[in-house]
Design a protein around this motif. Structure first.
Motif, PDB file in Angstrom:
ATOM      1  N   LEU A   1      55.206  46.585  45.796  1.00  0.00           N
ATOM      2  CA  LEU A   1      55.507  47.123  47.127  1.00  0.00           C
ATOM      3  C   LEU A   1      54.378  48.017  47.635  1.00  0.00           C
ATOM      4  CD1 LEU A   1      59.275  48.117  47.172  1.00  0.00           C
ATOM      5  CD2 LEU A   1      58.124  46.400  48.538  1.00  0.00           C
ATOM      6  N   LEU A   2      53.852  48.868  46.770  1.00  0.00           N
ATOM      7  CA  LEU A   2      52.789  49.774  47.193  1.00  0.00           C
ATOM      8  C   LEU A   2      51.518  49.023  47.577  1.00  0.00           C
ATOM      9  CD1 LEU A   2      53.385  52.618  44.614  1.00  0.00           C
ATOM     10  CD2 LEU A   2      53.819  52.699  47.087  1.00  0.00           C
ATOM     11  N   ARG A   3      51.243  47.907  46.921  1.00  0.00           N
ATOM     12  CA  ARG A   3      50.095  47.088  47.317  1.00  0.00           C
ATOM     13  C   ARG A   3      50.264  46.577  48.738  1.00  0.00           C
ATOM     14  NH1 ARG A   3      49.340  43.618  41.856  1.00  0.00           N
ATOM     15  NH2 ARG A   3      47.944  45.053  40.807  1.00  0.00           N
ATOM     16  N   ARG A   4      51.495  46.190  49.082  1.00  0.00           N
ATOM     17  CA  ARG A   4      51.768  45.713  50.449  1.00  0.00           C
ATOM     18  C   ARG A   4      51.506  46.804  51.472  1.00  0.00           C
ATOM     19  NH1 ARG A   4      57.581  43.282  49.488  1.00  0.00           N
ATOM     20  NH2 ARG A   4      57.028  42.026  47.699  1.00  0.00           N
ATOM     21  N   HIS A   5      51.634  48.047  51.071  1.00  0.00           N
ATOM     22  CA  HIS A   5      51.410  49.167  51.978  1.00  0.00           C
ATOM     23  C   HIS A   5      49.987  49.703  51.891  1.00  0.00           C
ATOM     24  CE1 HIS A   5      55.492  49.463  53.469  1.00  0.00           C
ATOM     25  NE2 HIS A   5      55.900  49.240  52.234  1.00  0.00           N
ATOM     26  N   GLY A   6      49.113  49.019  51.144  1.00  0.00           N
ATOM     27  CA  GLY A   6      47.695  49.353  51.148  1.00  0.00           C
ATOM     28  C   GLY A   6      47.151  50.075  49.937  1.00  0.00           C
ATOM     29  N   LEU A   7      47.975  50.345  48.934  1.00  0.00           N
ATOM     30  CA  LEU A   7      47.458  51.022  47.747  1.00  0.00           C
ATOM     31  C   LEU A   7      46.568  50.063  46.964  1.00  0.00           C
ATOM     32  CD1 LEU A   7      47.583  53.698  46.137  1.00  0.00           C
ATOM     33  CD2 LEU A   7      49.327  52.603  44.725  1.00  0.00           C
ATOM     34  N   GLN A   8      45.386  50.523  46.624  1.00  0.00           N
ATOM     35  CA  GLN A   8      44.475  49.728  45.808  1.00  0.00           C
ATOM     36  C   GLN A   8      44.753  50.073  44.353  1.00  0.00           C
ATOM     37  OE1 GLN A   8      40.617  50.766  47.261  1.00  0.00           O
ATOM     38  NE2 GLN A   8      41.071  50.037  49.310  1.00  0.00           N
ATOM     39  N   VAL A   9      45.283  49.104  43.628  1.00  0.00           N
ATOM     40  CA  VAL A   9      45.672  49.334  42.241  1.00  0.00           C
ATOM     41  C   VAL A   9      44.611  48.748  41.337  1.00  0.00           C
ATOM     42  CG1 VAL A   9      47.456  48.947  40.515  1.00  0.00           C
ATOM     43  CG2 VAL A   9      48.088  49.209  42.906  1.00  0.00           C
ATOM     44  N   CYS A  10      44.141  49.556  40.403  1.00  0.00           N
ATOM     45  CA  CYS A  10      43.115  49.079  39.478  1.00  0.00           C
ATOM     46  C   CYS A  10      43.729  48.100  38.486  1.00  0.00           C
ATOM     47  CB  CYS A  10      42.465  50.242  38.744  1.00  0.00           C
ATOM     48  SG  CYS A  10      43.585  51.131  37.670  1.00  0.00           S
ATOM     49  N   ARG A  11      42.935  47.210  38.002  1.00  0.00           N
ATOM     50  CA  ARG A  11      43.363  46.282  36.960  1.00  0.00           C
ATOM     51  C   ARG A  11      43.177  46.967  35.620  1.00  0.00           C
ATOM     52  NH1 ARG A  11      46.040  42.701  39.854  1.00  0.00           N
ATOM     53  NH2 ARG A  11      44.780  41.796  41.496  1.00  0.00           N
ATOM     54  N   GLY A  12      44.053  46.705  34.700  1.00  0.00           N
ATOM     55  CA  GLY A  12      43.937  47.295  33.380  1.00  0.00           C
ATOM     56  C   GLY A  12      45.111  48.196  33.085  1.00  0.00           C
ATOM     57  N   PRO A  13      45.069  48.850  31.953  1.00  0.00           N
ATOM     58  CA  PRO A  13      46.201  49.687  31.549  1.00  0.00           C
ATOM     59  C   PRO A  13      46.413  50.866  32.491  1.00  0.00           C
ATOM     60  CG  PRO A  13      44.452  49.723  29.901  1.00  0.00           C
ATOM     61  CD  PRO A  13      43.990  48.840  31.006  1.00  0.00           C
ATOM     62  N   VAL A  14      47.666  51.142  32.775  1.00  0.00           N
ATOM     63  CA  VAL A  14      48.009  52.270  33.632  1.00  0.00           C
ATOM     64  C   VAL A  14      48.222  53.476  32.731  1.00  0.00           C
ATOM     65  CG1 VAL A  14      49.661  53.170  35.291  1.00  0.00           C
ATOM     66  CG2 VAL A  14      49.107  50.742  35.285  1.00  0.00           C
ATOM     67  N   LEU A  15      47.287  54.396  32.776  1.00  0.00           N
ATOM     68  CA  LEU A  15      47.383  55.567  31.912  1.00  0.00           C
ATOM     69  C   LEU A  15      47.470  56.870  32.695  1.00  0.00           C
ATOM     70  CD1 LEU A  15      44.720  54.557  29.261  1.00  0.00           C
ATOM     71  CD2 LEU A  15      47.196  54.336  29.092  1.00  0.00           C
ATOM     72  N   ARG A  16      46.969  56.905  33.921  1.00  0.00           N
ATOM     73  CA  ARG A  16      46.915  58.158  34.668  1.00  0.00           C
ATOM     74  C   ARG A  16      48.272  58.759  34.943  1.00  0.00           C
ATOM     75  NH1 ARG A  16      43.682  58.229  39.810  1.00  0.00           N
ATOM     76  NH2 ARG A  16      44.511  60.324  39.846  1.00  0.00           N
ATOM     77  N   PHE A  17      49.274  57.924  35.210  1.00  0.00           N
ATOM     78  CA  PHE A  17      50.593  58.434  35.568  1.00  0.00           C
ATOM     79  C   PHE A  17      51.601  58.167  34.460  1.00  0.00           C
ATOM     80  CE2 PHE A  17      48.419  57.363  39.566  1.00  0.00           C
ATOM     81  CZ  PHE A  17      48.231  58.663  40.006  1.00  0.00           C
ATOM     82  N   ARG A  18      51.123  58.149  33.235  1.00  0.00           N
ATOM     83  CA  ARG A  18      51.981  57.858  32.089  1.00  0.00           C
ATOM     84  C   ARG A  18      53.097  58.889  31.940  1.00  0.00           C
ATOM     85  NH1 ARG A  18      52.452  53.589  28.441  1.00  0.00           N
ATOM     86  NH2 ARG A  18      54.133  54.284  27.120  1.00  0.00           N
TER      87      ARG A  18
END
Length: 137
Positions: A72-89
């Protein structure tokens, strides 16, 4: 009435190329039944553009909230990095643990794989995941 739980994430100056403030709120309905449902709401701002959106997940699939929220956030323009999600763990784990507590889910609780197939990305990341989700594995 149940009060929604929530978590907020925001961009960090110098680390993020985008500016954002995202709040994820959720409420569990019918927690004690097999028909448990979790209603998620997303709102905030991405690069100065406000948004408000939401999605519902059955209780047994609610732990996949991050994948649904990301789409959903991608549809609203958030650029999501590829790879493991660690920042908001830390935030993810807090929501995950709270959902597990509210839904009284224990490790090994069964998941309906047919319903999970409807949550799969349009382009599965690998053939093994595709076969599991589609029931060919």
């Amino acid at each position: 009435m149940t009060v929604p739980a929530q978590v907020t994430i925001h961009s960090t100056a110098g680390l993020d190329r985008q500016q954002y403030r995202i709040r994820l709120s959720y409420v569990v309905e019918n927690a004690a039944s097999r028909d448990a449902l979790v209603k998620f709401e997303l709102d905030g701002e991405i690069d100065g553009q406000p948004f408000n959106d939401g999605f519902d997940l059955p209780g047994d699939l609610a732990f996949n909230f991050a994948g649904s929220a990301t789409r959903l956030l991608r549809r609203h323009g958030l650029q999501v990095c590829r790879g493991p999600v660690l920042r908001f763990r830390k935030e993810h784990d807090r929501v995950f643990d709270d959902l597990r507590r509210q839904l009284k889910a224990e490790p090994g609780t069964p998941v309906d794989l047919q319903r999970m197939g409807s949550l799969a990305p349009a382009e599965p990341r690998c053939a093994v995941a595709e076969s599991i989700v589609r029931g060919r594995g």
